[in-house]
Scaffold this active site. Structure first.
Site, PDB file in Angstrom:
ATOM      1  N   LYS A 107      50.411 -60.753  -3.377  1.00 19.49           N
ATOM      2  CA  LYS A 107      49.285 -60.584  -2.442  1.00 19.49           C
ATOM      3  C   LYS A 107      48.766 -61.961  -2.086  1.00 19.49           C
ATOM      4  O   LYS A 107      48.899 -62.901  -2.880  1.00 19.49           O
ATOM      5  CB  LYS A 107      48.160 -59.785  -3.109  1.00 19.49           C
ATOM      6  N   GLY A 219      37.825 -40.639   6.375  1.00 19.62           N
ATOM      7  CA  GLY A 219      38.379 -41.726   7.182  1.00 19.62           C
ATOM      8  C   GLY A 219      39.106 -41.166   8.383  1.00 19.62           C
ATOM      9  O   GLY A 219      39.602 -40.021   8.366  1.00 19.62           O
ATOM     10  N   ASN A 222      44.224 -45.561  10.463  1.00 22.30           N
ATOM     11  CA  ASN A 222      45.680 -45.458  10.530  1.00 22.30           C
ATOM     12  C   ASN A 222      46.224 -44.423   9.558  1.00 22.30           C
ATOM     13  O   ASN A 222      47.004 -43.549   9.933  1.00 22.30           O
ATOM     14  CB  ASN A 222      46.282 -46.852  10.262  1.00 22.30           C
TER      15      ASN A 222
HETATM   16  P1  NAD Z   1      41.573 -48.292   8.918  1.00 19.12           P
HETATM   17  O1  NAD Z   1      40.733 -49.516   8.996  1.00 19.12           O
HETATM   18  O2  NAD Z   1      42.580 -48.015   9.989  1.00 19.12           O
HETATM   19  O3  NAD Z   1      40.635 -46.985   8.809  1.00 19.12           O
HETATM   20  C1  NAD Z   1      39.619 -46.873   7.893  1.00 19.12           C
HETATM   21  C2  NAD Z   1      38.821 -45.609   8.241  1.00 19.12           C
HETATM   22  O4  NAD Z   1      37.855 -45.379   7.230  1.00 19.12           O
HETATM   23  C3  NAD Z   1      38.056 -45.692   9.556  1.00 19.12           C
HETATM   24  O5  NAD Z   1      38.151 -44.446  10.213  1.00 19.12           O
HETATM   25  C4  NAD Z   1      36.622 -45.910   9.106  1.00 19.12           C
HETATM   26  O6  NAD Z   1      35.667 -45.387  10.049  1.00 19.12           O
HETATM   27  C5  NAD Z   1      36.614 -45.106   7.837  1.00 19.12           C
HETATM   28  N1  NAD Z   1      35.547 -45.452   6.899  1.00 19.12           N
HETATM   29  C6  NAD Z   1      35.135 -46.665   6.480  1.00 19.12           C
HETATM   30  N2  NAD Z   1      34.128 -46.542   5.609  1.00 19.12           N
HETATM   31  C7  NAD Z   1      33.890 -45.223   5.484  1.00 19.12           C
HETATM   32  C8  NAD Z   1      32.981 -44.452   4.727  1.00 19.12           C
HETATM   33  N3  NAD Z   1      32.089 -45.030   3.908  1.00 19.12           N
HETATM   34  N4  NAD Z   1      33.027 -43.107   4.840  1.00 19.12           N
HETATM   35  C9  NAD Z   1      33.916 -42.507   5.657  1.00 19.12           C
HETATM   36  N5  NAD Z   1      34.808 -43.191   6.385  1.00 19.12           N
HETATM   37  C10 NAD Z   1      34.787 -44.519   6.307  1.00 19.12           C
HETATM   38  O7  NAD Z   1      42.268 -48.374   7.489  1.00 19.12           O
HETATM   39  P2  NAD Z   1      43.640 -47.716   7.027  1.00 19.12           P
HETATM   40  O8  NAD Z   1      44.738 -48.661   7.354  1.00 19.12           O
HETATM   41  O9  NAD Z   1      43.698 -46.312   7.488  1.00 19.12           O
HETATM   42  O10 NAD Z   1      43.456 -47.774   5.438  1.00 19.12           O
HETATM   43  C11 NAD Z   1      42.664 -46.830   4.737  1.00 19.12           C
HETATM   44  C12 NAD Z   1      42.877 -47.015   3.251  1.00 19.12           C
HETATM   45  O11 NAD Z   1      44.261 -46.879   2.943  1.00 19.12           O
HETATM   46  C13 NAD Z   1      42.485 -48.375   2.651  1.00 19.12           C
HETATM   47  O12 NAD Z   1      42.071 -48.161   1.314  1.00 19.12           O
HETATM   48  C14 NAD Z   1      43.800 -49.148   2.648  1.00 19.12           C
HETATM   49  O13 NAD Z   1      43.802 -50.180   1.682  1.00 19.12           O
HETATM   50  C15 NAD Z   1      44.746 -48.032   2.252  1.00 19.12           C
HETATM   51  N6  NAD Z   1      46.140 -48.274   2.601  1.00 19.12           N
HETATM   52  C16 NAD Z   1      46.526 -48.466   3.896  1.00 19.12           C
HETATM   53  C17 NAD Z   1      47.866 -48.659   4.202  1.00 19.12           C
HETATM   54  C18 NAD Z   1      48.327 -48.822   5.618  1.00 19.12           C
HETATM   55  O14 NAD Z   1      49.557 -48.914   5.818  1.00 19.12           O
HETATM   56  N7  NAD Z   1      47.460 -48.824   6.603  1.00 19.12           N
HETATM   57  C19 NAD Z   1      48.834 -48.691   3.174  1.00 19.12           C
HETATM   58  C20 NAD Z   1      48.430 -48.469   1.851  1.00 19.12           C
HETATM   59  C21 NAD Z   1      47.075 -48.257   1.587  1.00 19.12           C
END
Ligand code: NAD
Length: 428
Positions: A107, A219, A222
């Protein structure tokens, strides 16, 4: 947004210690795996647009590379700490191991707020980060990727700097590149789809037809959007989705009992996954408090927003109907909440298994980049299904035969795979 009041590296080490105890690992293996194998800390001097020099702090941590080159994202964050990067690199080691892809865990981070940097300053920062560390990373050593506040464009600037320094084309240096510039089709869907592949397998195991199930999701970014997409394709119905409201600085839940419409919600969400409450209301959604997503009468909960969302204080609010929690986000459940989940006999699909689809597809991207031959979307997603299904079955079989919950089983499998690789190489 919720802040982490604990040291994530201490948490990661405690989780490792628990698995190490279950595996009865020897002291040398524990000493090796409790800490990163290598760390790089450096300063990145950048000329700002006003002509002044500014120095940023950067990190790259390689937790373990016994199973293959280190792999993991690069974060831009004003509150970045070395301990966060260490913890995340360790979790990447377990994630690549549980997905059984030939990569280790790494990381990186830079202490900065990209909101306060111009486009050109961000480009110089990306290139500066690569210049400081390029001798210690690379397609056969350590492969970065996007993460919090870094994008495909950042990856492309980094690739360009790396290739310029090395004097050759090496697209396998980094993943998360734009499609058409070395990125993989299927990457944007991969994490959310991967979550649902594990849900589908869990339902099979519990002998439940997906069409008889309903779910609630935290959420709308993505991970969440593509999880909803595939869950609906396998017959499920999502009745509640929550998201963060930037203006009100709080979260809301949006409920439609007959089932949310993904395209409709997408049309009223901003690019950051924030749903417009006014417009959602006009479309017939009930707007409820942020935590309401957790209290719905559903079979499946999918936390896909942030860490520390299901806690000791709100876990009791989960409806008695809940049978499965699929952790799309990293670390959404605290250890206190885990106790409630175990007591209630809820089937948990732990984060580093449930959301391993992202890194699995990044691995596919690297393979395609190294071959300079790119697969069709269906090919990528078909291979994703094979890897995620196999990973799920390995963990659930192990959990059943050793009477462990899924989280413990996933930890034991992955720590054991990495420990074994270290032993086989003669490191411990
Ligand atoms: P993103 O930024 O695309 O979306 C995050 C979402 O969470 C948004 O809709 C936002 O409005 C919502 N959110 C934020 N705070 C909130 C709260 N307190 N209550 C309700 N909703 C809330 O992020 P993402 O890429 O979808 O990632 C989400 C999670 O998945 C993170 O923990 C990330 O580390 C993990 N993750 C993502 C990936 C990836 O490929 N994108 C891979 C592994 C893990």
């Amino acid at each position: 947004m919720a802040k982490t009041a604990y040291n994530p590296f201490e948490t990661a080490q405690k989780q490792f210690d628990r698995a190490a105890d279950m595996l009865e690992l020897d002291q040398a293996t524990r000493d090796l795996l409790r800490n990163p194998i290598r760390e790089f800390h450096f300063s990145i001097p950048i000329r700002m647009d006003d002509g002044q020099m500014k120095v940023f702090r950067g990190f790259r941590v390689q937790h373990n590379d016994a199973r293959g080159p280190a792999k993991g994202g690069l974060r831009f964050h004003p509150q970045e700490t070395i301990d966060t990067v260490r913890a995340l690199s360790m979790w990447m080691t377990w994630k690549t191991a549980v997905a059984d892809i030939p990569l280790g865990g790494g990381k990186g981070g830079v202490i900065c707020d990209p909101h306060n940097l111009s486009h050109t300053e961000q480009e110089r920062l990306c290139r500066g980060w690569v210049r400081q560390v390029y001798k210690n990373i690379g397609p056969t050593v350590d492969i970065p990727a996007p993460d919090v506040m870094t994008s495909p464009q950042h990856m492309l600037w980094m690739l360009d700097e790396y290739e310029t320094l090395r004097g050759e084309k090496l697209p396998g240096f980094i993943t998360g590149k734009p499609v058409g510039m070395g990125g993989s089709l299927g990457r944007k869907e991969a994490t959310g789809y991967g979550v649902i592949i594990t849900v589908r397998e869990a339902l099979k195991e519990l002998n439940i037809n997906p069409s008889d199930t309903i779910a609630s999701v935290q959420g709308f970014g993505n991970v969440s959007q593509f999880a909803i997409e595939l869950y609906e394709q396998i017959g499920g119905k999502v009745i509640c989705v929550s998201s963060w409201d930037q203006e009100d600085q709080t979260s809301y839940s949006f409920r439609k009992k007959e089932g949310v419409d993904l395209e409709e919600l997408r049309s009223v969400a901003n690019p950051f996954g924030g749903i417009d409450k006014q417009k959602a209301q006009e479309l017939g959604y009930e707007v409820l408090p942020g935590e309401a997503w957790l209290e719905q009468e559903v079979d499946i909960l999918i936390p896909a927003a942030l860490e520390n969302q299901i806690t000791g204080s709100n876990a009791e609010k989960m409806n008695k109907r809940v049978k499965i929690i699929a952790e799309g986000a990293n670390g959404p459940t605290t250890p206190d909440a885990d106790n409630v989940i175990i007591e209630r006999d809820i089937f948990i699909i732990p984060d580093f298994l449930a959301n391993a689809g992202g890194v699995t597809c990044s691995y596919f991207e690297q393979v395609q980049s190294n071959m300079n031959y790119f697969w069709e979307r269906d090919d990528v997603l078909g291979r994703l299904d094979v890897k995620m299904t196999a990973a799920f079955i390995a963990v659930s079989d192990f959990s059943r035969s050793n009477k462990l919950n899924m989280r413990d089983a996933a930890y034991v499998i992955s720590v054991n795979r990495v420990a074994q690789a270290c032993k086989d190489r003669g490191w411990v």
